[in-house]
Write an enzyme that holds these catalytic residues in place. Structure first.
Site, PDB file in Angstrom:
ATOM      1  CG  HIS A 178       6.241  -7.068 -12.309  1.00  0.00           C
ATOM      2  ND1 HIS A 178       7.023  -6.082 -12.874  1.00  0.00           N
ATOM      3  CD2 HIS A 178       7.003  -8.183 -12.294  1.00  0.00           C
ATOM      4  CE1 HIS A 178       8.208  -6.582 -13.181  1.00  0.00           C
ATOM      5  NE2 HIS A 178       8.228  -7.865 -12.844  1.00  0.00           N
ATOM      6  CG  PHE A 222      13.361 -19.523  -9.948  1.00  0.00           C
ATOM      7  CD1 PHE A 222      12.546 -20.535 -10.443  1.00  0.00           C
ATOM      8  CD2 PHE A 222      14.682 -19.460 -10.386  1.00  0.00           C
ATOM      9  CE1 PHE A 222      13.034 -21.471 -11.340  1.00  0.00           C
ATOM     10  CE2 PHE A 222      15.187 -20.392 -11.287  1.00  0.00           C
ATOM     11  CZ  PHE A 222      14.359 -21.408 -11.762  1.00  0.00           C
ATOM     12  N   GLY A 226      10.333 -15.478  -4.736  1.00  0.00           N
ATOM     13  CA  GLY A 226      10.654 -15.962  -3.393  1.00  0.00           C
ATOM     14  C   GLY A 226      12.126 -16.029  -3.037  1.00  0.00           C
ATOM     15  CG  MET A 276      16.483  -8.035 -12.688  1.00  0.00           C
ATOM     16  SD  MET A 276      14.723  -8.222 -12.325  1.00  0.00           S
ATOM     17  CE  MET A 276      14.705  -9.678 -11.267  1.00  0.00           C
ATOM     18  CG  ASP A 319      11.273  -7.888 -10.351  1.00  0.00           C
ATOM     19  OD1 ASP A 319      10.770  -8.542  -9.419  1.00  0.00           O
ATOM     20  OD2 ASP A 319      11.105  -8.159 -11.566  1.00  0.00           O
ATOM     21  N   GLY A 320      12.499  -8.180  -6.857  1.00  0.00           N
ATOM     22  CA  GLY A 320      13.066  -9.385  -6.253  1.00  0.00           C
ATOM     23  C   GLY A 320      13.371  -9.225  -4.778  1.00  0.00           C
ATOM     24  CB  SER A 346       5.659 -10.246  -9.389  1.00  0.00           C
ATOM     25  OG  SER A 346       5.877 -11.439 -10.116  1.00  0.00           O
ATOM     26  CG  ASP A 370       8.006 -11.572 -13.321  1.00  0.00           C
ATOM     27  OD1 ASP A 370       8.788 -10.660 -13.655  1.00  0.00           O
ATOM     28  OD2 ASP A 370       7.499 -11.662 -12.194  1.00  0.00           O
ATOM     29  CG  MET A 419      10.419 -15.876 -16.551  1.00  0.00           C
ATOM     30  SD  MET A 419      10.843 -16.708 -15.019  1.00  0.00           S
ATOM     31  CE  MET A 419      10.498 -15.390 -13.836  1.00  0.00           C
ATOM     32  CG  HIS A 455      10.636  -8.244 -15.885  1.00  0.00           C
ATOM     33  ND1 HIS A 455      11.007  -8.720 -14.638  1.00  0.00           N
ATOM     34  CD2 HIS A 455      11.792  -8.091 -16.582  1.00  0.00           C
ATOM     35  CE1 HIS A 455      12.322  -8.850 -14.583  1.00  0.00           C
ATOM     36  NE2 HIS A 455      12.821  -8.484 -15.745  1.00  0.00           N
ATOM     37  N   GLY A 465       6.221 -10.077  -5.302  1.00  0.00           N
ATOM     38  CA  GLY A 465       5.451 -11.270  -5.669  1.00  0.00           C
ATOM     39  C   GLY A 465       5.021 -12.033  -4.445  1.00  0.00           C
ATOM     40  CB  SER A 466       6.776 -14.515  -2.331  1.00  0.00           C
ATOM     41  OG  SER A 466       7.963 -13.785  -2.271  1.00  0.00           O
ATOM     42  CG  MET A 473      13.222 -11.751 -17.031  1.00  0.00           C
ATOM     43  SD  MET A 473      12.644 -12.340 -15.427  1.00  0.00           S
ATOM     44  CE  MET A 473      10.894 -11.995 -15.610  1.00  0.00           C
TER      45      MET A 473
HETATM   46  C1  DX5 Z   1      12.031 -12.786 -10.887  1.00  0.00           C
HETATM   47  C2  DX5 Z   1      10.850 -11.931 -11.258  1.00  0.00           C
HETATM   48  C3  DX5 Z   1      10.192 -11.255 -10.125  1.00  0.00           C
HETATM   49  C4  DX5 Z   1       9.645 -12.156  -9.072  1.00  0.00           C
HETATM   50  C5  DX5 Z   1       9.670 -11.423  -7.775  1.00  0.00           C
HETATM   51  O1  DX5 Z   1      12.696 -13.171 -12.036  1.00  0.00           O
HETATM   52  O2  DX5 Z   1      11.239 -10.932 -12.184  1.00  0.00           O
HETATM   53  O3  DX5 Z   1       9.202 -10.336 -10.579  1.00  0.00           O
HETATM   54  O4  DX5 Z   1       8.339 -12.580  -9.329  1.00  0.00           O
HETATM   55  O5  DX5 Z   1       9.268 -12.307  -6.778  1.00  0.00           O
HETATM   56  P1  DX5 Z   1       9.501 -12.006  -5.242  1.00  0.00           P
HETATM   57  O6  DX5 Z   1       8.877 -10.699  -4.929  1.00  0.00           O
HETATM   58  O7  DX5 Z   1       8.838 -13.167  -4.581  1.00  0.00           O
HETATM   59  O8  DX5 Z   1      10.996 -11.982  -5.015  1.00  0.00           O
HETATM   60 ZN    ZN Z   2       9.832  -9.227 -12.749  1.00  0.00          ZN
END
Ligand code: DX5
Ligand code: ZN
Length: 213
Positions: free
Chosen positions: A30, A140, A142, A134, A172-173, A7, A32, A34, A63, A194-195, A65
């Protein structure tokens, strides 16, 4: 072997091209999206995606949101989205929305928030290519993985097997190299991270570690 979708929410937006090149061994990018309404954060839209498309050959896993996703499906597809995932909670007319996505020739995904039961998707499973579970509250990067979401993965996996479908399960997450094995064992096909990926000091090795989990 799990498929990996880094992500870019956690990528370095001052060096996005460098970070996109660094994830070339992954399976998807990926993205995101928002809107500050469906989730309490604002990120990127079709303009950025259009430019990302020029610098990677990986499929773009978008994705959404956002509220009223039906207003922007064509824009995201034109920008280069290969998979368009919408939230169950953001649509009053999910069946229509799925058909709208498929009419653009993109793959159609549906996501559910942690507190939404997975059974709500059973009637439309045959229509979609992917379910995105999810495992944090969206908004967010992390955050910490919410363990009870794995029960939904197991329930979904049995249903997909029972129906003989090839629907992919994405999570995801809060995915890390420590919990990836438990997650894939539960039935997940695609790990979004992501992180874990972008904060690591060896991105290709981290992607490989997630794949091997
Ligand atoms: C959150 C996002 C994720 C996010 C995942 O709303 O949909 O894709 O970037 O981040 P990590 O892997 O750091 O939890
Ligand atoms: Zn996502």
């Amino acid at each position: 072997m799990a498929l990996i979708a880094p992500s870019i929410l956690s990528a370095d937006f001052n060096n996005l091209e460098k970070d996109i090149k660094a994830i070339s061994s992954a399976d998807y990018v990926h993205i995101d999206v928002m809107d500050g309404q469906f989730v309490p954060n604002i990120t990127i839209g079709p303009v950025v995606i259009k430019n990302l498309k020029k610098i990677t050959s990986l499929p773009l896993d978008v994705h959404l949101m956002i509220v009223k996703p039906e207003n922007l499906i064509d824009d995201f597809r034109k920008a280069g989205a290969d998979i368009i995932t919408v939230h169950y909670e953001a649509s009053h007319h999910l069946d229509r929305l799925i058909h709208q996505i498929k009419a653009t020739d993109a793959k159609a995904g549906v996501s559910i928030n942690p507190a939404t039961p997975v059974e709500v998707l059973f009637p439309i499973l045959e229509l979609i290519d992917l379910v995105l579970i999810m495992s944090v509250n969206p908004g967010f990067g992390g955050q910490k993985f919410i363990p009870y979401t794995l029960e939904k993965v197991k329930t979904l996996k049995s249903k997909i097997t029972e129906l003989g479908l090839s629907t992919l399960i994405e999570i995801d997450g809060g995915v890390t190299t420590d919990n990836a094995k438990e997650i894939t064992n539960a039935g997940v096909d695609i790990l979004v991270a992501g992180s874990t990926v972008f904060n690591s000091n060896n991105i290709p090795a981290t992607i490989q570690a997630l794949k091997n989990a």
